[in-house]
Motif scaffolding. Structure first.
Motif, PDB file in Angstrom:
ATOM      1  N   GLU A  23      -4.132   8.736  -0.652  1.00 56.33           N
ATOM      2  CA  GLU A  23      -5.372   8.260  -0.025  1.00 56.33           C
ATOM      3  C   GLU A  23      -5.056   7.125   0.939  1.00 56.33           C
ATOM      4  O   GLU A  23      -5.545   7.072   2.055  1.00 56.33           O
ATOM      5  CB  GLU A  23      -6.379   7.766  -1.098  1.00 56.33           C
ATOM      6  CG  GLU A  23      -7.107   8.879  -1.830  1.00 56.33           C
ATOM      7  CD  GLU A  23      -7.709   9.919  -0.880  1.00 56.33           C
ATOM      8  OE1 GLU A  23      -8.460   9.514   0.044  1.00 56.33           O
ATOM      9  OE2 GLU A  23      -7.403  11.130  -1.034  1.00 56.33           O
ATOM     10  N   ASN A  24      -4.234   6.217   0.463  1.00 58.01           N
ATOM     11  CA  ASN A  24      -3.855   5.067   1.290  1.00 58.01           C
ATOM     12  C   ASN A  24      -3.162   5.529   2.570  1.00 58.01           C
ATOM     13  O   ASN A  24      -3.449   5.034   3.663  1.00 58.01           O
ATOM     14  CB  ASN A  24      -2.929   4.152   0.485  1.00 58.01           C
ATOM     15  CG  ASN A  24      -2.849   2.767   1.088  1.00 58.01           C
ATOM     16  OD1 ASN A  24      -3.825   2.021   1.068  1.00 58.01           O
ATOM     17  ND2 ASN A  24      -1.697   2.421   1.650  1.00 58.01           N
ATOM     18  N   ASP A  69       3.084  -1.139  -7.566  1.00 56.01           N
ATOM     19  CA  ASP A  69       1.859  -1.045  -6.761  1.00 56.01           C
ATOM     20  C   ASP A  69       1.487  -2.372  -6.112  1.00 56.01           C
ATOM     21  O   ASP A  69       1.120  -2.420  -4.953  1.00 56.01           O
ATOM     22  CB  ASP A  69       0.702  -0.541  -7.617  1.00 56.01           C
ATOM     23  CG  ASP A  69       0.863   0.949  -7.939  1.00 56.01           C
ATOM     24  OD1 ASP A  69       1.664   1.614  -7.230  1.00 56.01           O
ATOM     25  OD2 ASP A  69       0.223   1.432  -8.883  1.00 56.01           O
ATOM     26  N   LYS A 104      -2.276  10.120 -10.987  1.00 53.57           N
ATOM     27  CA  LYS A 104      -3.293   9.166 -10.523  1.00 53.57           C
ATOM     28  C   LYS A 104      -2.728   8.275  -9.412  1.00 53.57           C
ATOM     29  O   LYS A 104      -3.353   8.100  -8.357  1.00 53.57           O
ATOM     30  CB  LYS A 104      -3.751   8.321 -11.713  1.00 53.57           C
ATOM     31  CG  LYS A 104      -4.839   7.341 -11.373  1.00 53.57           C
ATOM     32  CD  LYS A 104      -5.516   6.765 -12.622  1.00 53.57           C
ATOM     33  CE  LYS A 104      -6.273   5.505 -12.296  1.00 53.57           C
ATOM     34  NZ  LYS A 104      -5.430   4.300 -12.230  1.00 53.57           N
ATOM     35  N   ARG A 105      -1.559   7.747  -9.674  1.00 51.60           N
ATOM     36  CA  ARG A 105      -0.971   6.845  -8.668  1.00 51.60           C
ATOM     37  C   ARG A 105      -0.563   7.619  -7.410  1.00 51.60           C
ATOM     38  O   ARG A 105      -0.654   7.098  -6.294  1.00 51.60           O
ATOM     39  CB  ARG A 105       0.250   6.115  -9.251  1.00 51.60           C
ATOM     40  CG  ARG A 105      -0.155   5.012 -10.209  1.00 51.60           C
ATOM     41  CD  ARG A 105       1.067   4.370 -10.861  1.00 51.60           C
ATOM     42  NE  ARG A 105       1.892   3.614  -9.917  1.00 51.60           N
ATOM     43  CZ  ARG A 105       3.166   3.257 -10.151  1.00 51.60           C
ATOM     44  NH1 ARG A 105       3.735   3.593 -11.297  1.00 51.60           N
ATOM     45  NH2 ARG A 105       3.837   2.576  -9.261  1.00 51.60           N
ATOM     46  N   TYR A 116       1.208  -2.132  -2.060  1.00 51.41           N
ATOM     47  CA  TYR A 116      -0.049  -2.243  -1.296  1.00 51.41           C
ATOM     48  C   TYR A 116      -0.182  -3.588  -0.611  1.00 51.41           C
ATOM     49  O   TYR A 116      -0.984  -3.767   0.287  1.00 51.41           O
ATOM     50  CB  TYR A 116      -1.245  -1.997  -2.218  1.00 51.41           C
ATOM     51  CG  TYR A 116      -1.323  -0.557  -2.690  1.00 51.41           C
ATOM     52  CD1 TYR A 116      -1.621   0.463  -1.792  1.00 51.41           C
ATOM     53  CD2 TYR A 116      -1.086  -0.231  -4.018  1.00 51.41           C
ATOM     54  CE1 TYR A 116      -1.667   1.796  -2.224  1.00 51.41           C
ATOM     55  CE2 TYR A 116      -1.136   1.082  -4.458  1.00 51.41           C
ATOM     56  CZ  TYR A 116      -1.426   2.094  -3.551  1.00 51.41           C
ATOM     57  OH  TYR A 116      -1.477   3.384  -3.969  1.00 51.41           O
ATOM     58  N   GLU A 162      -3.656   8.003  -5.336  1.00 52.94           N
ATOM     59  CA  GLU A 162      -3.998   6.731  -4.684  1.00 52.94           C
ATOM     60  C   GLU A 162      -3.109   6.479  -3.473  1.00 52.94           C
ATOM     61  O   GLU A 162      -3.560   6.055  -2.416  1.00 52.94           O
ATOM     62  CB  GLU A 162      -3.814   5.560  -5.661  1.00 52.94           C
ATOM     63  CG  GLU A 162      -4.949   5.424  -6.655  1.00 52.94           C
ATOM     64  CD  GLU A 162      -4.571   4.522  -7.846  1.00 52.94           C
ATOM     65  OE1 GLU A 162      -5.323   4.508  -8.821  1.00 52.94           O
ATOM     66  OE2 GLU A 162      -3.490   3.854  -7.788  1.00 52.94           O
ATOM     67  N   ARG A 163      -1.834   6.765  -3.639  1.00 54.31           N
ATOM     68  CA  ARG A 163      -0.891   6.527  -2.534  1.00 54.31           C
ATOM     69  C   ARG A 163      -1.192   7.456  -1.352  1.00 54.31           C
ATOM     70  O   ARG A 163      -1.138   7.058  -0.197  1.00 54.31           O
ATOM     71  CB  ARG A 163       0.538   6.734  -3.013  1.00 54.31           C
ATOM     72  CG  ARG A 163       0.893   5.713  -4.101  1.00 54.31           C
ATOM     73  CD  ARG A 163       2.114   4.945  -3.751  1.00 54.31           C
ATOM     74  NE  ARG A 163       2.346   3.885  -4.716  1.00 54.31           N
ATOM     75  CZ  ARG A 163       3.465   3.187  -4.788  1.00 54.31           C
ATOM     76  NH1 ARG A 163       4.448   3.450  -3.968  1.00 54.31           N
ATOM     77  NH2 ARG A 163       3.594   2.227  -5.668  1.00 54.31           N
TER      78      ARG A 163
END
Ligand code: GLU
Length: 551
Positions: free
Chosen positions: A545-546, A435, A538-539, A439, A542-543
């Motif tokens: 969303e990004n 991560d 979860k990850r 990011y 997040e990815r």
């Protein structure tokens, strides 16, 4: 006064050759066993061509239950460097090549046919030189370097072959008495071979690689013992390979033209000549010109280059076998997971002209080789490389458990991942799984077939909210992507898409690509199911969303 007296005068207290003939008995090996050697000068630098020779020699010795030994040829002491022998031993060891006999460090050796360092064999060469003088087949030459130079100049002016031969060999016709007188008067001399050859006669020879070759006979009275008391390469070669029981001389083809001389020396001294295997050099395509790999111009000529780049030794070896026998590639296709030791290398199938060194092909071979490594091995090797060359990667690999999962993706499958060609690729090939690296980069999501923002958003949302389940097995996981595709109006089967190209905008593969790019920033990764498994929901969220924010 006869030859025997002359020999005694020159070498009063060396042992008779019978002593050495007895000390080094013929080897007792099974029929067909190949005894061969790698015989470098200790210049410290191991050229890829040298490694290639050593690999071939080691392999055929092993295949035939023979012997492979390492002999250090240091009779040209100007060229020596400190730790030159250790460098050679270690370079070979890095490629898993170990000799059965020979030097193992600067000063130590193993085996019963030593010393394996020529500078320590001075007495032996003298015995054999004395033997030659006794037989009238060698003689002391009193010509100074200036005189030899003078001869050469005259030959140039007369446009005849240069060298110390025939009428030009001033000292060969001195009487034994004249020779003895000069020696007693303290004149300096070297020992020359008295060649019985004639340049206008031809010899035929069969080289294991080059096939039948024809040469003019040797007629040069070459130096066998130099002013410093050490032998020349030619004489040391004859004596050593005789005493050490070499059956096959595997060496670079720059020596091919010395074959007439060597065969003549073997014949005159009364030893059986070995078989010769002259290996063609590894060539490079330099803007359309084929030339030898050069120590000066090509970094890849040094074997140290591969370790620096992080190309595993196994890959280099496998590539060299590819060069050695064109049958290797087929063998590998049929024996994908077999150890290369199982491949039967044939000396007589080696390429007669030089094989082209092809870095692209090497890296391709390397990808396959690494794909067969276990995750643990990939981890250990890349960490070892990173600790030396890439701090950032070493840091990424600190969490071993996680790194093993990442390296474990697809490993052991029928078609394993082939994304890593060298350890210096690892950082780039795994960074998206980290991560902080992922990011940190300005990710450019380059969507392909499905590129409309709303459509991408819809795929991502639908997938994560209604389809993704951490506990799904691979089949279920894939079936769900198919279902999702169908629901959003894409073809859920590629076949279906191909049958009705006008009906669908895209198919399940394109939907997968959207997921993959959102997840990793790349369109090409190893198995996405395994990637998702490692990341967890979860990850993944997040990815996604990004990715949506970047639309
Ligand atoms: N010392 C020689 C070389 O390095 C060895 C040649 C041979 O193998 O006989 O070229």
């Amino acid at each position: 006064m006869d030859y025997k007296d002359l020999a005694d005068l020159i070498f009063p207290d060396v042992k008779p050759i019978e002593y050495y003939e007895e000390k080094y008995p013929r080897r007792n090996l099974k029929e067909g066993a190949i005894v061969t050697r790698f015989a470098p000068s200790p210049t410290g630098f191991v050229h890829i061509g040298g490694l290639y020779q050593a690999l071939v020699a080691r392999k055929v010795a092993t295949q035939t239950e023979g012997v492979f030994f390492l002999r250090i040829e240091d009779t040209d002491q100007k060229r020596e460097i400190e730790n030159g022998i250790t460098d050679i031993v270690n370079s070979l060891k890095d490629f898993g090549i170990e000799a059965d006999e020979g030097m193992i460090s600067e000063t130590e050796e193993k085996g019963n046919y030593g010393p394996y360092k020529q500078s320590l064999r001075g007495e032996i060469y003298k015995s054999y030189a004395k033997h030659m003088i006794e037989m009238g087949k060698a003689y002391p030459c009193f010509c100074t370097p200036e005189e030899v130079d003078e001869i050469r100049k005259k030959q140039e002016a007369a446009k005849v072959r240069p060298g110390y031969y025939g009428v030009w060999a001033k000292c060969r016709n001195l009487t034994v008495e004249e020779m003895a007188e000069k020696i007693k008067a303290g004149e300096k001399y070297i020992i020359r071979f008295k060649s019985p050859g004639r340049e206008d006669r031809k010899i035929k020879h069969h080289d294991v690689v080059k096939g039948n070759v024809t040469f003019p006979e040797n007629d040069q009275d070459i130096v066998i013992i130099k002013a410093d008391g050490l032998p020349t390469y030619h004489f040391a070669h004859i004596v050593d390979d005789h005493l050490m029981g070499t059956t096959h001389v595997i060496r670079s083809d720059e020596w091919l033209s010395s074959v007439p001389l060597h065969l003549q020396l073997f014949h005159e001294i009364g030893f059986k000549a070995p078989k010769y295997v002259h290996i063609s050099p590894i060539m490079k395509n330099d803007n359309g010109n084929k030339r030898k790999l050069s120590k000066r111009k090509d970094p890849e000529a040094a074997v140290s280059y591969y370790a620096e780049q992080g190309i595993p030794a196994e890959a280099v070896k496998e590539y060299l076998l590819n060069i050695a026998n064109s049958t290797f590639e087929n063998w590998r296709r049929q024996n994908q997971t077999e150890d290369i030791e199982k491949f039967d290398l044939q000396l007589n199938k080696m390429s007669v002209s030089g094989a082209l060194f092809d870095m692209v092909k090497l890296l391709d071979v390397s990808k396959s080789v690494i794909s067969r490594f276990s995750a643990e091995k990939v981890y250990n090797e890349s960490l070892k490389w990173a600790s030396k060359y890439d701090e950032e990667l070493a840091d990424m690999l600190k969490d071993k458990e996680y790194a093993l999962k990442v390296f474990g993706i697809e490993r052991g499958n029928k078609k394993p991942r082939k994304d890593i060609a060298k350890w210096s690729d690892v950082k780039n090939e795994i960074s998206y799984m980290y991560d902080d690296k992922f990011y940190n980069k300005n990710i450019k999501y380059e969507y392909q077939k499905i590129s409309n923002s709303d459509k991408i958003k819809l795929i991502l949302d639908e997938y994560i909210n209604n389809y993704f389940d951490e506990n799904d097995d691979k089949q279920t996981w894939f079936d769900k992507i198919k279902d999702l595709s169908g629901k959003l109006g894409y073809a859920s089967e590629v076949k279906e898409f191909k049958a009705n190209p006008d009906k669908y905008e895209a198919h399940v593969g394109d939907v997968s690509t959207v997921l993959r790019i959102a997840l990793t920033g790349r369109s090409n990764t190893p198995d996405m199911y395994e990637i998702m498994e490692i990341m967890g929901s979860k990850r993944i969220k997040e990815r996604f969303e990004n990715a949506k924010n970047a639309l």
